[in-house]
Design a protein around this motif. Structure first.
Motif, PDB file in Angstrom:
ATOM      1  N   TYR A 162      66.138  81.723  90.565  1.00 49.17           N
ATOM      2  CA  TYR A 162      66.572  80.459  89.965  1.00 49.17           C
ATOM      3  C   TYR A 162      65.364  79.553  89.791  1.00 49.17           C
ATOM      4  CZ  TYR A 162      66.463  78.130  94.597  1.00 49.17           C
ATOM      5  OH  TYR A 162      66.084  77.597  95.813  1.00 49.17           O
ATOM      6  N   GLU A 163      65.535  78.522  88.965  1.00 52.29           N
ATOM      7  CA  GLU A 163      64.468  77.563  88.713  1.00 52.29           C
ATOM      8  C   GLU A 163      65.032  76.151  88.812  1.00 52.29           C
ATOM      9  OE1 GLU A 163      60.982  76.637  85.404  1.00 52.29           O
ATOM     10  OE2 GLU A 163      61.872  78.617  85.628  1.00 52.29           O
ATOM     11  N   ARG A 164      64.270  75.258  89.434  1.00 53.92           N
ATOM     12  CA  ARG A 164      64.689  73.866  89.511  1.00 53.92           C
ATOM     13  C   ARG A 164      64.570  73.208  88.138  1.00 53.92           C
ATOM     14  NH1 ARG A 164      61.678  74.759  94.183  1.00 53.92           N
ATOM     15  NH2 ARG A 164      62.859  74.502  96.134  1.00 53.92           N
ATOM     16  N   LEU A 165      65.566  72.399  87.792  1.00 54.40           N
ATOM     17  CA  LEU A 165      65.577  71.734  86.492  1.00 54.40           C
ATOM     18  C   LEU A 165      65.130  70.275  86.586  1.00 54.40           C
ATOM     19  CD1 LEU A 165      68.945  73.120  85.030  1.00 54.40           C
ATOM     20  CD2 LEU A 165      66.610  73.825  84.445  1.00 54.40           C
ATOM     21  N   PHE A 166      65.789  69.489  87.437  1.00 57.57           N
ATOM     22  CA  PHE A 166      65.436  68.076  87.586  1.00 57.57           C
ATOM     23  C   PHE A 166      66.133  67.533  88.829  1.00 57.57           C
ATOM     24  CE2 PHE A 166      69.243  68.288  84.979  1.00 57.57           C
ATOM     25  CZ  PHE A 166      70.074  67.327  85.520  1.00 57.57           C
ATOM     26  N   ALA A 167      65.678  66.370  89.274  1.00 53.81           N
ATOM     27  CA  ALA A 167      66.300  65.680  90.412  1.00 53.81           C
ATOM     28  C   ALA A 167      66.893  64.369  89.915  1.00 53.81           C
ATOM     29  CB  ALA A 167      65.276  65.418  91.510  1.00 53.81           C
ATOM     30  N   ASP A 168      68.056  64.013  90.442  1.00 55.09           N
ATOM     31  CA  ASP A 168      68.757  62.811  90.007  1.00 55.09           C
ATOM     32  C   ASP A 168      69.281  62.089  91.250  1.00 55.09           C
ATOM     33  OD1 ASP A 168      69.903  60.922  88.392  1.00 55.09           O
ATOM     34  OD2 ASP A 168      71.508  62.206  87.628  1.00 55.09           O
ATOM     35  N   PRO A 169      68.776  60.867  91.542  1.00 53.81           N
ATOM     36  CA  PRO A 169      69.225  60.158  92.751  1.00 53.81           C
ATOM     37  C   PRO A 169      70.646  59.628  92.608  1.00 53.81           C
ATOM     38  CG  PRO A 169      67.753  58.780  91.473  1.00 53.81           C
ATOM     39  CD  PRO A 169      67.744  60.121  90.811  1.00 53.81           C
ATOM     40  N   TYR A 170      71.308  59.457  93.736  1.00 52.52           N
ATOM     41  CA  TYR A 170      72.646  58.866  93.759  1.00 52.52           C
ATOM     42  C   TYR A 170      72.540  57.340  93.805  1.00 52.52           C
ATOM     43  CZ  TYR A 170      74.559  63.477  94.837  1.00 52.52           C
ATOM     44  OH  TYR A 170      74.919  64.800  94.791  1.00 52.52           O
ATOM     45  N   VAL A 171      73.508  56.669  93.152  1.00 52.55           N
ATOM     46  CA  VAL A 171      73.568  55.207  93.135  1.00 52.55           C
ATOM     47  C   VAL A 171      75.030  54.780  93.232  1.00 52.55           C
ATOM     48  CG1 VAL A 171      71.469  54.973  91.738  1.00 52.55           C
ATOM     49  CG2 VAL A 171      73.705  55.112  90.614  1.00 52.55           C
ATOM     50  N   CYS A 172      75.237  53.471  93.402  1.00 54.21           N
ATOM     51  CA  CYS A 172      76.577  52.884  93.363  1.00 54.21           C
ATOM     52  C   CYS A 172      76.805  52.221  92.013  1.00 54.21           C
ATOM     53  CB  CYS A 172      76.742  51.806  94.434  1.00 54.21           C
ATOM     54  SG  CYS A 172      76.658  52.387  96.113  1.00 54.21           S
ATOM     55  N   VAL A 173      78.021  52.256  91.532  1.00 56.93           N
ATOM     56  CA  VAL A 173      78.389  51.433  90.381  1.00 56.93           C
ATOM     57  C   VAL A 173      79.615  50.598  90.759  1.00 56.93           C
ATOM     58  CG1 VAL A 173      77.419  52.881  88.564  1.00 56.93           C
ATOM     59  CG2 VAL A 173      79.721  53.347  89.367  1.00 56.93           C
ATOM     60  N   VAL A 174      79.606  49.339  90.312  1.00 59.74           N
ATOM     61  CA  VAL A 174      80.723  48.425  90.548  1.00 59.74           C
ATOM     62  C   VAL A 174      81.030  47.686  89.251  1.00 59.74           C
ATOM     63  CG1 VAL A 174      80.131  48.132  92.977  1.00 59.74           C
ATOM     64  CG2 VAL A 174      79.224  46.519  91.282  1.00 59.74           C
ATOM     65  N   PRO A 257      81.443  47.632  81.369  1.00 62.62           N
ATOM     66  CA  PRO A 257      81.002  46.440  82.123  1.00 62.62           C
ATOM     67  C   PRO A 257      80.767  46.774  83.589  1.00 62.62           C
ATOM     68  CG  PRO A 257      83.378  46.348  81.769  1.00 62.62           C
ATOM     69  CD  PRO A 257      82.890  47.545  81.021  1.00 62.62           C
ATOM     70  N   LEU A 258      79.644  47.438  83.852  1.00 67.15           N
ATOM     71  CA  LEU A 258      79.337  47.911  85.197  1.00 67.15           C
ATOM     72  C   LEU A 258      77.953  47.464  85.628  1.00 67.15           C
ATOM     73  CD1 LEU A 258      80.568  51.607  84.823  1.00 67.15           C
ATOM     74  CD2 LEU A 258      81.717  49.821  86.165  1.00 67.15           C
ATOM     75  N   GLU A 259      77.741  47.408  86.935  1.00 70.28           N
ATOM     76  CA  GLU A 259      76.427  47.181  87.524  1.00 70.28           C
ATOM     77  C   GLU A 259      76.044  48.389  88.371  1.00 70.28           C
ATOM     78  OE1 GLU A 259      76.136  42.336  88.262  1.00 70.28           O
ATOM     79  OE2 GLU A 259      76.182  43.733  89.962  1.00 70.28           O
ATOM     80  N   MET A 260      74.753  48.681  88.379  1.00 68.03           N
ATOM     81  CA  MET A 260      74.235  49.774  89.187  1.00 68.03           C
ATOM     82  C   MET A 260      73.511  49.194  90.400  1.00 68.03           C
ATOM     83  SD  MET A 260      71.512  52.768  88.085  1.00 68.03           S
ATOM     84  CE  MET A 260      72.040  52.604  86.390  1.00 68.03           C
ATOM     85  N   HIS A 261      73.762  49.760  91.586  1.00 68.50           N
ATOM     86  CA  HIS A 261      73.135  49.298  92.821  1.00 68.50           C
ATOM     87  C   HIS A 261      72.605  50.489  93.610  1.00 68.50           C
ATOM     88  CE1 HIS A 261      74.695  45.069  92.848  1.00 68.50           C
ATOM     89  NE2 HIS A 261      75.596  45.617  92.038  1.00 68.50           N
ATOM     90  N   PRO A 262      71.534  50.283  94.402  1.00 61.16           N
ATOM     91  CA  PRO A 262      71.085  51.367  95.283  1.00 61.16           C
ATOM     92  C   PRO A 262      72.087  51.565  96.422  1.00 61.16           C
ATOM     93  CG  PRO A 262      69.832  49.379  95.719  1.00 61.16           C
ATOM     94  CD  PRO A 262      70.668  49.083  94.498  1.00 61.16           C
ATOM     95  N   LEU A 263      72.139  52.766  96.930  1.00 58.57           N
ATOM     96  CA  LEU A 263      72.949  53.025  98.118  1.00 58.57           C
ATOM     97  C   LEU A 263      72.329  52.287  99.314  1.00 58.57           C
ATOM     98  CD1 LEU A 263      73.550  56.879  97.796  1.00 58.57           C
ATOM     99  CD2 LEU A 263      75.223  55.072  97.383  1.00 58.57           C
ATOM    100  N   PRO A 264      73.149  51.837 100.245  1.00 59.94           N
ATOM    101  CA  PRO A 264      72.590  51.131 101.424  1.00 59.94           C
ATOM    102  C   PRO A 264      72.128  52.091 102.518  1.00 59.94           C
ATOM    103  CG  PRO A 264      74.980  51.095 101.509  1.00 59.94           C
ATOM    104  CD  PRO A 264      74.615  51.766 100.204  1.00 59.94           C
TER     105      PRO A 264
END
Length: 311
Positions: A162-174, A257-264
């Motif tokens: 297998y080959e790695r494609l990309f990394a995507d961090p997790y976030v919060c949306v409210v 109509p959303l906001e993105m926030h980092p995980l705590p």
């Protein structure tokens, strides 16, 4: 053709009988009459000196001998298929080949549109069959039922390349209209809020839920969906939080109509991989498609990891 007195044509019948555990279903899959499949089963029973399939109530079950042969028979046929179906060259413009790709709704949303668009730009005449994720997706590779698997790295099999494609961090949306908007999402806020989460439609768990469980974090789940890509929509008009991949959040914030926030708290980003069967490593068609998917993945623009405080 025979090998040690076994008619090799019977291997395909045996494979279907073992997989479906039904004479009628195996006959239908092979476009044979039920009597012809029954005859094949009789010949197999004679050769192996074993009943192979036995009636238990209203269904048929494998004998221990049949169960022990099941994966080996499938492996033999996958090898044969990989050998005889692999053309020496592949021209994506002059082909009618269909590729089967096993992937999640996340990859279906963020990656495959780019892959299909790039194939169209090249004038490729290929067809795509996109299959839903399963609890043990690599098993479909081993059975020859999928050409490629796109999955998080923890779910990739060590038995195949297998080959790695990309990394995507997790976030919060409210929702922008909620009391959560415009404020820092602290650990207390995260614990006390209601959540919309993804629960897979199969027995597999979601990766981010597994990682949260490992750090002892519980969420008050108020909405469950079978699709990651729908979570941002499901928090609009509510006081809930959805934990999603950055690329999903980024796209959702452009239209909703959303906001993105980092995980705590720190959470490992999703690392997507592309996997294929080791027997088909040199298949020119799959080499072309793997290269296309890798280039499509590299053209994505995942968000930078948002600053996350220590727990």
């Amino acid at each position: 053709m025979r090998f040690k007195r076994l008619d090799l044509n019977l291997l395909v019948a045996l494979d279907n009988l073992l997989a479906l555990q039904s004479v009628s279903a195996a006959a239908a899959r092979m476009n044979m009459s039920q009597s012809a499949m029954s005859n094949a089963l009789t010949r197999l029973r004679t050769y192996f000196d074993d009943q192979l399939l036995v009636q238990v109530g209203r269904r048929m079950e494998l004998t221990p001998r049949a169960a022990s042969m099941q994966s080996a028979v499938r492996d033999i046929l996958v090898r044969i298929e990989a050998t005889i179906e692999t053309a020496p060259e592949f021209d994506p413009v002059n082909t009618d080949r269909e590729f089967s790709i096993l992937l999640s709704d996340y990859s279906l949303t963020v990656l495959m549109p780019r892959v299909i668009a790039m194939a169209e730009e090249m004038g490729a005449n290929v067809r795509f069959r996109l299959l839903p994720q399963t609890a043990h997706p690599y098993k479909l590779l081993e059975k020859g039922e999928a050409d490629l698997l796109v999955s998080p790295e923890p779910y990739a099999s060590d038995e195949h390349p297998y080959e790695r494609l990309f990394a995507d961090p997790y976030v919060c949306v409210v929702w922008k209209g909620s009391a959560l908007a415009g404020t820092e999402i602290t650990m207390d806020t995260f614990r006390n809020a209601g959540h919309a989460v993804m629960v897979p439609p199969n027995s597999a768990g979601s990766l981010e839920a597994e990682m949260m469980a490992q750090i002892g974090l519980e969420r008050r789940v108020e909405v469950k969906s079978f699709s990651f890509s729908t979570l941002p929509n499901l928090v609009v008009g509510t006081e809930r939080i959805a934990t999603v991949h950055g690329l999903v959040a980024k796209a959702a914030c452009e239209t909703l109509p959303l906001e993105m926030h980092p995980l705590p708290f720190p959470l490992e980003p999703l690392t997507q991989t592309l996997q294929w069967h080791s027997y088909r490593d040199g298949d020119p068609g799959l080499v072309w498609l793997r290269d296309l998917i890798i280039r499509a993945a590299h053209s994505l623009e995942p968000i930078e990891a948002m600053n996350t405080p220590d727990p």
